[in-house]
Scaffold this motif. Structure first.
Motif, PDB file in Angstrom:
ATOM      1  N   SER A 115     -17.426 -25.618  -0.774  1.00 12.69           N
ATOM      2  CA  SER A 115     -16.303 -26.332  -0.142  1.00 12.69           C
ATOM      3  C   SER A 115     -15.022 -26.150  -0.942  1.00 12.69           C
ATOM      4  O   SER A 115     -13.949 -25.924  -0.365  1.00 12.69           O
ATOM      5  N   ILE A 116     -15.129 -26.242  -2.256  1.00 11.83           N
ATOM      6  CA  ILE A 116     -13.962 -26.035  -3.120  1.00 11.83           C
ATOM      7  C   ILE A 116     -13.404 -24.633  -2.899  1.00 11.83           C
ATOM      8  O   ILE A 116     -12.190 -24.444  -2.753  1.00 11.83           O
ATOM      9  N   THR A 117     -14.293 -23.654  -2.865  1.00 13.87           N
ATOM     10  CA  THR A 117     -13.858 -22.262  -2.652  1.00 13.87           C
ATOM     11  C   THR A 117     -13.138 -22.113  -1.322  1.00 13.87           C
ATOM     12  O   THR A 117     -12.042 -21.542  -1.251  1.00 13.87           O
ATOM     13  N   GLN A 118     -13.744 -22.633  -0.258  1.00 12.75           N
ATOM     14  CA  GLN A 118     -13.147 -22.475   1.065  1.00 12.75           C
ATOM     15  C   GLN A 118     -11.772 -23.122   1.148  1.00 12.75           C
ATOM     16  O   GLN A 118     -10.842 -22.541   1.714  1.00 12.75           O
ATOM     17  N   TRP A 119     -11.634 -24.317   0.612  1.00 13.38           N
ATOM     18  CA  TRP A 119     -10.348 -25.004   0.714  1.00 13.38           C
ATOM     19  C   TRP A 119      -9.291 -24.368  -0.184  1.00 13.38           C
ATOM     20  O   TRP A 119      -8.134 -24.217   0.223  1.00 13.38           O
ATOM     21  N   LEU A 120      -9.662 -23.989  -1.404  1.00 12.58           N
ATOM     22  CA  LEU A 120      -8.663 -23.427  -2.311  1.00 12.58           C
ATOM     23  C   LEU A 120      -8.208 -22.040  -1.881  1.00 12.58           C
ATOM     24  O   LEU A 120      -7.039 -21.687  -2.050  1.00 12.58           O
ATOM     25  N   VAL A 121      -9.102 -21.232  -1.334  1.00  9.86           N
ATOM     26  CA  VAL A 121      -8.706 -19.890  -0.913  1.00  9.86           C
ATOM     27  C   VAL A 121      -7.709 -19.944   0.239  1.00  9.86           C
ATOM     28  O   VAL A 121      -6.918 -19.014   0.433  1.00  9.86           O
ATOM     29  N   MET A 122      -7.695 -21.034   0.977  1.00  4.96           N
ATOM     30  CA  MET A 122      -6.728 -21.164   2.064  1.00  4.96           C
ATOM     31  C   MET A 122      -5.285 -21.167   1.548  1.00  4.96           C
ATOM     32  O   MET A 122      -4.369 -20.760   2.268  1.00  4.96           O
ATOM     33  N   ILE A 123      -5.068 -21.598   0.308  1.00  5.82           N
ATOM     34  CA  ILE A 123      -3.710 -21.641  -0.254  1.00  5.82           C
ATOM     35  C   ILE A 123      -3.123 -20.233  -0.394  1.00  5.82           C
ATOM     36  O   ILE A 123      -2.043 -19.955   0.150  1.00  5.82           O
ATOM     37  N   PRO A 124      -3.794 -19.309  -1.104  1.00  8.25           N
ATOM     38  CA  PRO A 124      -3.209 -17.961  -1.175  1.00  8.25           C
ATOM     39  C   PRO A 124      -3.206 -17.238   0.167  1.00  8.25           C
ATOM     40  O   PRO A 124      -2.307 -16.424   0.427  1.00  8.25           O
ATOM     41  N   VAL A 125      -4.168 -17.521   1.026  1.00  4.72           N
ATOM     42  CA  VAL A 125      -4.171 -16.896   2.350  1.00  4.72           C
ATOM     43  C   VAL A 125      -2.932 -17.345   3.125  1.00  4.72           C
ATOM     44  O   VAL A 125      -2.223 -16.530   3.729  1.00  4.72           O
ATOM     45  N   ALA A 126      -2.643 -18.636   3.102  1.00  2.21           N
ATOM     46  CA  ALA A 126      -1.448 -19.142   3.788  1.00  2.21           C
ATOM     47  C   ALA A 126      -0.184 -18.550   3.169  1.00  2.21           C
ATOM     48  O   ALA A 126       0.752 -18.169   3.888  1.00  2.21           O
ATOM     49  N   TYR A 127      -0.159 -18.455   1.847  1.00  2.00           N
ATOM     50  CA  TYR A 127       0.989 -17.853   1.156  1.00  2.00           C
ATOM     51  C   TYR A 127       1.207 -16.413   1.636  1.00  2.00           C
ATOM     52  O   TYR A 127       2.331 -16.017   1.949  1.00  2.00           O
ATOM     53  N   LEU A 128       0.130 -15.638   1.694  1.00  2.00           N
ATOM     54  CA  LEU A 128       0.256 -14.242   2.103  1.00  2.00           C
ATOM     55  C   LEU A 128       0.647 -14.093   3.572  1.00  2.00           C
ATOM     56  O   LEU A 128       1.502 -13.280   3.913  1.00  2.00           O
ATOM     57  N   GLY A 138       8.766  -7.200   2.527  1.00  2.00           N
ATOM     58  CA  GLY A 138       9.762  -6.687   1.599  1.00  2.00           C
ATOM     59  C   GLY A 138       9.682  -7.255   0.192  1.00  2.00           C
ATOM     60  O   GLY A 138      10.326  -6.749  -0.708  1.00  2.00           O
ATOM     61  N   HIS A 139       8.907  -8.292   0.003  1.00  2.00           N
ATOM     62  CA  HIS A 139       8.788  -8.897  -1.330  1.00  2.00           C
ATOM     63  C   HIS A 139       7.809  -8.072  -2.147  1.00  2.00           C
ATOM     64  O   HIS A 139       6.622  -8.004  -1.837  1.00  2.00           O
ATOM     65  N   THR A 140       8.270  -7.459  -3.227  1.00  2.00           N
ATOM     66  CA  THR A 140       7.464  -6.483  -3.950  1.00  2.00           C
ATOM     67  C   THR A 140       6.292  -7.093  -4.722  1.00  2.00           C
ATOM     68  O   THR A 140       5.297  -6.415  -4.949  1.00  2.00           O
ATOM     69  N   THR A 141       6.387  -8.340  -5.124  1.00  2.00           N
ATOM     70  CA  THR A 141       5.325  -8.922  -5.939  1.00  2.00           C
ATOM     71  C   THR A 141       4.379  -9.823  -5.137  1.00  2.00           C
ATOM     72  O   THR A 141       3.472 -10.422  -5.711  1.00  2.00           O
ATOM     73  N   MET A 142       4.577  -9.884  -3.845  1.00  2.00           N
ATOM     74  CA  MET A 142       3.766 -10.792  -3.026  1.00  2.00           C
ATOM     75  C   MET A 142       2.285 -10.437  -3.044  1.00  2.00           C
ATOM     76  O   MET A 142       1.430 -11.316  -3.166  1.00  2.00           O
ATOM     77  N   ALA A 143       1.958  -9.170  -2.943  1.00  2.00           N
ATOM     78  CA  ALA A 143       0.549  -8.769  -2.917  1.00  2.00           C
ATOM     79  C   ALA A 143      -0.127  -9.096  -4.249  1.00  2.00           C
ATOM     80  O   ALA A 143      -1.254  -9.606  -4.277  1.00  2.00           O
ATOM     81  N   TYR A 144       0.544  -8.827  -5.355  1.00  2.00           N
ATOM     82  CA  TYR A 144      -0.040  -9.117  -6.661  1.00  2.00           C
ATOM     83  C   TYR A 144      -0.197 -10.617  -6.852  1.00  2.00           C
ATOM     84  O   TYR A 144      -1.225 -11.089  -7.349  1.00  2.00           O
ATOM     85  N   THR A 145       0.808 -11.371  -6.444  1.00  2.00           N
ATOM     86  CA  THR A 145       0.731 -12.833  -6.529  1.00  2.00           C
ATOM     87  C   THR A 145      -0.433 -13.359  -5.705  1.00  2.00           C
ATOM     88  O   THR A 145      -1.239 -14.161  -6.193  1.00  2.00           O
ATOM     89  N   GLY A 146      -0.529 -12.913  -4.465  1.00  2.00           N
ATOM     90  CA  GLY A 146      -1.623 -13.353  -3.604  1.00  2.00           C
ATOM     91  C   GLY A 146      -2.980 -12.961  -4.163  1.00  2.00           C
ATOM     92  O   GLY A 146      -3.947 -13.717  -4.081  1.00  2.00           O
ATOM     93  N   GLY A 147      -3.072 -11.752  -4.729  1.00  2.00           N
ATOM     94  CA  GLY A 147      -4.331 -11.301  -5.321  1.00  2.00           C
ATOM     95  C   GLY A 147      -4.759 -12.161  -6.497  1.00  2.00           C
ATOM     96  O   GLY A 147      -5.927 -12.551  -6.606  1.00  2.00           O
ATOM     97  N   LEU A 148      -3.827 -12.462  -7.400  1.00  2.00           N
ATOM     98  CA  LEU A 148      -4.167 -13.296  -8.562  1.00  2.00           C
ATOM     99  C   LEU A 148      -4.520 -14.725  -8.144  1.00  2.00           C
ATOM    100  O   LEU A 148      -5.446 -15.331  -8.696  1.00  2.00           O
ATOM    101  N   LEU A 149      -3.788 -15.256  -7.173  1.00  2.00           N
ATOM    102  CA  LEU A 149      -4.111 -16.604  -6.692  1.00  2.00           C
ATOM    103  C   LEU A 149      -5.475 -16.630  -6.014  1.00  2.00           C
ATOM    104  O   LEU A 149      -6.261 -17.568  -6.205  1.00  2.00           O
TER     105      LEU A 149
END
Length: 189
Positions: A115-128, A138-149
């Motif tokens: 449950s923790i995994t499912q809910w927390l992964v929604m944050i970077p998914v929504a961000y991306l 056009g944001h150059t660091t978005m993919a790296y940010t989303g990947g690390l999150l």
């Protein structure tokens, strides 16, 4: 005797491997096996996760922020390995290597981790999703940010069962031997 399925053979192999690993680690870090010391490791791991999330967010704003990821990983691994050892590695233990009480504890902690995994992964998914639609990619660091999150939230969820068990299990009795060294569990007909 009916022939075992591939899954049953794999489970028995996992149990044997777990028991061998448990025998090697059961005498490691004896002073850290108390509940209060395990809780220190859980809090330290939580602080490392907070640092990793912070680094992930900083990656959105600063191109050099990913360089901070390596030191965070260098802190994460020893804490995670220590916590796993002192908690008896029950969070990912195979059922054939555990007694009924340990199976109940493990099975109670795993759905919480999922449950923790499912809910927390929604944050970077929504961000991306939202971020890429607003910036047209056009944001150059978005993919790296989303990947690390995403990686950090997956680590949090994956480590959660062990953290829960390490936090909640009572202190072992001083004369109690490690329960997973009993190879009789694997000798079932």
């Amino acid at each position: 005797m009916p022939e075992q399925t591939l899954f049953e053979r794999y489970q028995r192999h996992r149990a044997r491997r777990f028991l061998v690993r448990s025998e090697k680690t059961e005498t490691m870090l004896p002073r850290w096996r108390t509940r209060s010391r395990r809780r220190i490791l859980v809090v330290a791991l939580g602080a490392v996760f907070a640092l990793m999330l912070t680094i992930g967010v900083l990656c959105h704003f600063f191109e050099r922020a990913p360089l901070l990821w390596l030191p965070a990983c260098l802190v994460f691994f020893p804490i995670w390995i220590s916590l796993s050892i002192v908690s008896g590695q029950l969070g990912d233990a195979p059922a054939d290597a555990l007694d009924e009480w340990e199976i109940q504890q493990r099975n109670a902690a795993r759905p919480i981790g999922l449950s923790i995994t499912q809910w927390l992964v929604m944050i970077p998914v929504a961000y991306l999703v939202v971020g890429s639609s607003l910036t047209d990619g056009g944001h150059t660091t978005m993919a790296y940010t989303g990947g690390l999150l995403t990686l950090t939230t997956l680590l949090i969820g994956g480590c959660s069962p062990t953290m829960i068990l390490a936090w909640s299990r009572p202190d072992p009795y001083p004369d109690q031997s490690h329960p997973t060294t009993d190879n009789d569990r694997l000798e079932a007909p």
